[in-house]
Each structure stands twice: as structure tokens, then as C-alpha cells.
Scaffold this active site. Sequence first.
Site, PDB file in Angstrom:
ATOM      1  N   CYS A  45       0.867  -1.248   0.056  1.00 17.96           N
ATOM      2  CA  CYS A  45       0.073   0.117  -0.215  1.00 17.96           C
ATOM      3  C   CYS A  45       0.817   1.232   0.023  1.00 17.96           C
ATOM      4  O   CYS A  45       0.718   2.141  -1.011  1.00 17.96           O
ATOM      5  CB  CYS A  45      -0.814  -0.098   1.117  1.00 17.96           C
ATOM      6  N   VAL A 239      -6.250 -11.836 -23.709  1.00 17.57           N
ATOM      7  CA  VAL A 239      -5.041 -11.773 -24.549  1.00 17.57           C
ATOM      8  C   VAL A 239      -4.506 -13.080 -24.447  1.00 17.57           C
ATOM      9  O   VAL A 239      -4.474 -13.898 -23.527  1.00 17.57           O
ATOM     10  CB  VAL A 239      -4.128 -10.786 -23.891  1.00 17.57           C
ATOM     11  N   GLY A 274      -5.056  -9.176 -11.554  1.00 15.03           N
ATOM     12  CA  GLY A 274      -5.225  -9.794 -10.316  1.00 15.03           C
ATOM     13  C   GLY A 274      -3.918  -9.991  -9.576  1.00 15.03           C
ATOM     14  O   GLY A 274      -2.828  -9.625  -9.908  1.00 15.03           O
ATOM     15  N   HIS A 447     -23.916  23.682   2.286  1.00 14.52           N
ATOM     16  CA  HIS A 447     -24.225  24.289   0.867  1.00 14.52           C
ATOM     17  C   HIS A 447     -23.418  25.299   0.334  1.00 14.52           C
ATOM     18  O   HIS A 447     -23.163  26.106   1.247  1.00 14.52           O
ATOM     19  CB  HIS A 447     -25.633  24.470   0.774  1.00 14.52           C
TER      20      HIS A 447
HETATM   21  P1  FAD Z   1       0.823  -5.838   2.099  1.00 16.71           P
HETATM   22  O1  FAD Z   1       0.555  -4.353   1.954  1.00 16.71           O
HETATM   23  O2  FAD Z   1       0.948  -6.952   0.566  1.00 16.71           O
HETATM   24  O3  FAD Z   1       1.962  -6.115   2.928  1.00 16.71           O
HETATM   25  C1  FAD Z   1       2.675  -7.384   3.191  1.00 16.71           C
HETATM   26  C2  FAD Z   1       3.933  -7.330   3.561  1.00 16.71           C
HETATM   27  O4  FAD Z   1       4.420  -8.812   4.070  1.00 16.71           O
HETATM   28  C3  FAD Z   1       4.897  -6.698   2.446  1.00 16.71           C
HETATM   29  O5  FAD Z   1       5.355  -5.705   2.779  1.00 16.71           O
HETATM   30  C4  FAD Z   1       5.870  -7.933   2.315  1.00 16.71           C
HETATM   31  O6  FAD Z   1       7.056  -7.656   1.852  1.00 16.71           O
HETATM   32  C5  FAD Z   1       5.862  -8.898   3.420  1.00 16.71           C
HETATM   33  N1  FAD Z   1       6.124 -10.103   3.508  1.00 16.71           N
HETATM   34  C6  FAD Z   1       5.573 -10.982   2.662  1.00 16.71           C
HETATM   35  N2  FAD Z   1       6.159 -12.349   2.913  1.00 16.71           N
HETATM   36  C7  FAD Z   1       7.038 -12.146   3.886  1.00 16.71           C
HETATM   37  C8  FAD Z   1       7.732 -13.056   4.814  1.00 16.71           C
HETATM   38  N3  FAD Z   1       7.795 -14.247   4.338  1.00 16.71           N
HETATM   39  N4  FAD Z   1       8.776 -12.560   5.471  1.00 16.71           N
HETATM   40  C9  FAD Z   1       8.662 -11.390   5.751  1.00 16.71           C
HETATM   41  N5  FAD Z   1       7.739 -10.167   5.164  1.00 16.71           N
HETATM   42  C10 FAD Z   1       6.990 -10.684   4.256  1.00 16.71           C
HETATM   43  N6  FAD Z   1      -6.050  -0.622  -1.605  1.00 16.71           N
HETATM   44  C11 FAD Z   1      -6.729   0.422  -1.034  1.00 16.71           C
HETATM   45  O7  FAD Z   1      -7.599   0.358   0.028  1.00 16.71           O
HETATM   46  N7  FAD Z   1      -6.943   1.543  -1.603  1.00 16.71           N
HETATM   47  C12 FAD Z   1      -6.189   2.026  -2.553  1.00 16.71           C
HETATM   48  O8  FAD Z   1      -6.142   3.074  -3.189  1.00 16.71           O
HETATM   49  C13 FAD Z   1      -5.307   0.901  -3.132  1.00 16.71           C
HETATM   50  N8  FAD Z   1      -4.477   1.265  -4.377  1.00 16.71           N
HETATM   51  C14 FAD Z   1      -3.600   0.181  -4.644  1.00 16.71           C
HETATM   52  C15 FAD Z   1      -3.047   0.377  -5.964  1.00 16.71           C
HETATM   53  C16 FAD Z   1      -2.130  -0.645  -6.303  1.00 16.71           C
HETATM   54  C17 FAD Z   1      -1.203  -0.305  -7.647  1.00 16.71           C
HETATM   55  C18 FAD Z   1      -1.975  -2.012  -5.695  1.00 16.71           C
HETATM   56  C19 FAD Z   1      -1.089  -2.924  -6.319  1.00 16.71           C
HETATM   57  C20 FAD Z   1      -2.780  -2.141  -4.669  1.00 16.71           C
HETATM   58  C21 FAD Z   1      -3.779  -1.124  -4.048  1.00 16.71           C
HETATM   59  N9  FAD Z   1      -4.455  -1.452  -3.095  1.00 16.71           N
HETATM   60  C22 FAD Z   1      -5.320  -0.381  -2.575  1.00 16.71           C
HETATM   61  C23 FAD Z   1      -4.366  -2.672  -2.215  1.00 16.71           C
HETATM   62  C24 FAD Z   1      -3.659  -2.550  -0.951  1.00 16.71           C
HETATM   63  O9  FAD Z   1      -2.235  -2.237  -1.426  1.00 16.71           O
HETATM   64  C25 FAD Z   1      -3.580  -3.959  -0.336  1.00 16.71           C
HETATM   65  O10 FAD Z   1      -5.042  -4.344  -0.079  1.00 16.71           O
HETATM   66  C26 FAD Z   1      -2.963  -3.915   1.067  1.00 16.71           C
HETATM   67  O11 FAD Z   1      -1.464  -3.147   0.768  1.00 16.71           O
HETATM   68  C27 FAD Z   1      -2.991  -5.103   1.599  1.00 16.71           C
HETATM   69  O12 FAD Z   1      -2.378  -4.924   2.734  1.00 16.71           O
HETATM   70  P2  FAD Z   1      -1.564  -6.012   3.807  1.00 16.71           P
HETATM   71  O13 FAD Z   1      -1.196  -5.848   4.876  1.00 16.71           O
HETATM   72  O14 FAD Z   1      -2.462  -7.657   3.612  1.00 16.71           O
HETATM   73  O15 FAD Z   1      -0.593  -6.630   2.794  1.00 16.71           O
END
Ligand code: FAD
Length: 469
Positions: A45, A239, A274, A447
Site C-alpha cells: 500500500c 490476451v 489480479g 451548502h
Molecule cells: P501488503 O501491503 O501486501 O504487505 C505485506 C508485507 O508482507 C509486504 O511488505 C511484504 O514484503 C511482507 N512479506 C511477505 N512475505 C513475507 C515474509 N515471508 N517475511 C517477511 N515479510 C514478508 N487498497 C486500498 O484500499 N486503496 C487503494 O487506493 C489501493 N490502491 C492500490 C494500488 C495498487 C497499484 C496496488 C497494487 C494495490 C492497491 N491497493 C489499494 C491494495 C492494497 O495495497 C492492499 O490491499 C494492501 O496493501 C494489503 O495489505 P496487507 O497488509 O494485507 O499486505
Amino acid sequence: QALETDVEVVVIGAGPGGYAAAFRSADLGRRTLLVERATTLGGVCLNVGCIPSKALLHVAAVKDAALALSAQGIHFAPPQVDLDALRAWKDQVVGKLTSGLVRLAKVRKVEVWHGTAHFTRPHTLEVQDEAGVLRSVRFQQAIIATGSAPVTLPFLPQDPRILDSTGALALTSVPARLLVVGGGIIGLEMATVYASLGSRIDVVEMSGGLMGGADRDLVKVWEKHNAPRLGKLHLDTRVTAVEARPDALWVKWVDAQGQECEATPYDALLVAVGRRPNSHDLGLEAVGVKVDEGGFIPVDRQQRTVQPHVFAIGDVVGQPMLAHKATHEGHVAAEVAAGLPRGLDIRQIPAVAYTDPEVAWTGLTESGAQAQGVSYGKAVFPWGASGRALANGRAEGFTKILFDETTHRVLGGGIVGTAAGDLIGELSLAVEMGADATDLGRTIHPHPTLGETVGLAAELYEGVCTDLP
Ligand code: FAD
């Protein structure tokens, strides 16, 4: 040599799920370790998702709005884009937030280890840093918050012109012809940025509609507004082949009728088809946790896996993959782990496409209601009747609220228009609080604002003839 340490809670992954869980856990007085394999905190994020994309979308929106002012008699010279400066600004925004997290962790005495974690025994985790140094930690409880990664298409060649969302956010160049593969929120947000920077964009989407999950009437407004500046939108299209030649990427696709098109040249491809959960290589078998067929970790309403001392949250447990859902689940997991009587009791999770115009929805959608056979009442307030939307020169949107036909309670709604993502919060609150049409209609809104359209839609539902502003 492995260093041993003992903590009460270990959180794996420092995204919006993981850091929220670690901070809440520490706030509850528990000795907490946060493990993150990347060099910065914040996960997808903050580093390569929500925040950098919004920084670029902001710039795109301001630039497009400035150019649109010619309709109001203000003319600017064609803007010059300095990609290096734009990238630096985006990185600065990200840096402020990720370094802020480091400070917040310190203040709370959350210990942070950088390295890749995997379970070795039911209460032991091993962490390997970039230099290969191994450390192990014994924990009472673990919260898995490892997030997700972009899905790739197996037939794609290795070519620097083929980007995922992270590559697109890196903003190394502005391709003249960009094909966006996948018409979901991420693909269309990046399409918005690159269209504003000057790319000509086509979109290929496998399903029958863009922005899956959103009601079609909302998406249509977006399509109409963007038609002049986007190229072709190919729905029900897959695609099937990409050939990387020096002159271009030559792309073939198959449409709904099974017709294969002639190869079409593009300067770059953005693949946004996805995301898959990061659940492999975690050593889950060592703690006795299995994933489902999609790779997601099954959890109950308290975010517990089948092992009562192991929790999972965020993208790694399933849809919707959204930061605010991950944060909410992180709080629940940390509180349950601390023995508090918490559980997920969600009536709505808002979703927002920060495109131009923005498209936002929350709670019950019309498509969802129809799929579930739920009956509902509906009110729609067109922004063409909103003084503020007209004054902004952006009256293409509308505000729609869905109501329970008997109680007139708000079940959900959707908004399309500028700032829809900010406006949807009121409908989210209404759903959570069980507010009805009268509550919304009799709330005095300032408003002239776009927020008024929420109250005005509710008044329409109550049969009140509104004095249009
Ligand atoms: P993540 O943010 O994916 O964090 C997981 C972390 O775990 C990562 O830093 C990774 O390095 C770490 N990790 C993984 N495996 C290991 C391991 N074995 N050991 C140690 N560390 C590890 N969501 C919104 O709500 N609003 C938005 O505007 C939005 N915009 C987005 C735009 C883009 C381009 C993308 C790709 C996503 C967007 N999202 C948005 C989705 C959002 O980023 C994710 O839903 C969110 O980051 C999920 O949070 P999380 O804590 O589950 O995991």
C-alpha cells in the site's frame, strides 16, 4: 549463528494489516516483534500501491482540470512533464509515510526485524536477512500479514516493456501506445495516470465489464467521460499471445466470439489481471496451517486460522484486497490475541476507484442484490442538479442510495463523480449505524457541497420534493 529471542506476538509483514496489528498489540501492552522482508515498512500500500498511485493520480487530476478550464475561458500552454521531478515527488510522499511508520514503531517499542520469515515449529519462526544472517524467535502468538503479489500471465515473454503495477508506478517512461490488460481498479487507475501523461491507451478485459464489483450505471458514467481520451475498450476478450519484437510488443487476443484478432503493436503493456496471496514459502506446514485452492489462508471471524495461536489478516486471507480491510482485520486479530472479546462484524467495506471521475460503492450494490435475490428501494440524485457539481464544471456524476423497503434503512450505495471516494464515507457510516432515509435527509449538509447530494437522494426517497440548489 541464530539468535534466540522470545516475544508474545510476532507479526509477519508490515503492510497496512501488519503494522496496524503490531501497533495495536503493543498498545495493549504486549511484547511485539514485526518482521518485514522489504527494506521499508508499509507493505504494498505505502510503497507500491495506494499511496504512490494516488500521488500520481492527484497530479493527473490537477493537470487535466487545468486543461479543461479552457471551457471556462482560461487557457494554459501545453504542460511540460518532467518525469524525474514527478517521480522524485511521488517517492518523497512515500518516504514521509514509511519513515513515519519507523518512528511510530519506535515510540511503541515494537521491535522491527528486516528479513524473510518462515515457520520452523509451531511456536518458532526463522528470519533470514538480505546478508543471509539467520535469526529465530519464539512466539506465543503469530499474526500472518504477508499480503499479495501481482499475478502474471504464463505466456508473457521477459521484456522490460511488460509492466506490472509496480513497474508502472516506477514511471520510467511514457509509452506512446499502452495496452492495459485487466480492466479492474488498479489497471484503470494506472490508465488514468498514463492517459494524462500522454499515452494512448487501449484496455482488454476478460469479463463483460470494467471495475468488477461496481454497478454498471456507475461505470457507464466513467466510460462516457473517458471515451474521448481512451482508445478501444475490449470486453469479454482474452490476451492470448505477446511477441516482443524490437519495434513493438505485438499482442493477440481472442474476443467473446472466439475470434482471434490480428497482432496489434504496443510500446508497453501493463498487466493488472489480479493478485495472488503470499502464502507459499512461509513454512505453514510447520505450524499446521493449510491454504485453500486459491492459496488464501482460511480464518474465522476472529481472524484465527485452524491453529488458535496463529492469526492471518489482509490480502493473504482473501477478497476484497483493500488496505482498510487489512487494517481493520489487523486490529481485530491483535485484540483477540490479547484476549479481548472482538470479532469481525462487517456490514460494509467501501471500494473506490480513484479514477477520473472516481467511482465508489459500499454495502449492498444493485448487482449484488440482484445476484442474492434481495429486494431494495433506490434513490438517485443526479449531479446535474447539484449547484456545487455545476460550479465545479463536473456535473456528470450521481449519488445512489439503496434502502430497505420496509424500514427505509440504508443498505448501501454508490457514487460516481469527483471526490466520490471521500463522499462514500457518509454512506458507509449510515450502513454501519443503521441510519434510515430520514436520518440522512434531515441531517443538515453544508451548502453548496457534493456531500449534499447524499441528503438530497435520501429526501427523494422519502418523497420530499427537494428545492434543487
Ligand atoms: P501488503 O501491503 O501486501 O504487505 C505485506 C508485507 O508482507 C509486504 O511488505 C511484504 O514484503 C511482507 N512479506 C511477505 N512475505 C513475507 C515474509 N515471508 N517475511 C517477511 N515479510 C514478508 N487498497 C486500498 O484500499 N486503496 C487503494 O487506493 C489501493 N490502491 C492500490 C494500488 C495498487 C497499484 C496496488 C497494487 C494495490 C492497491 N491497493 C489499494 C491494495 C492494497 O495495497 C492492499 O490491499 C494492501 O496493501 C494489503 O495489505 P496487507 O497488509 O494485507 O499486505
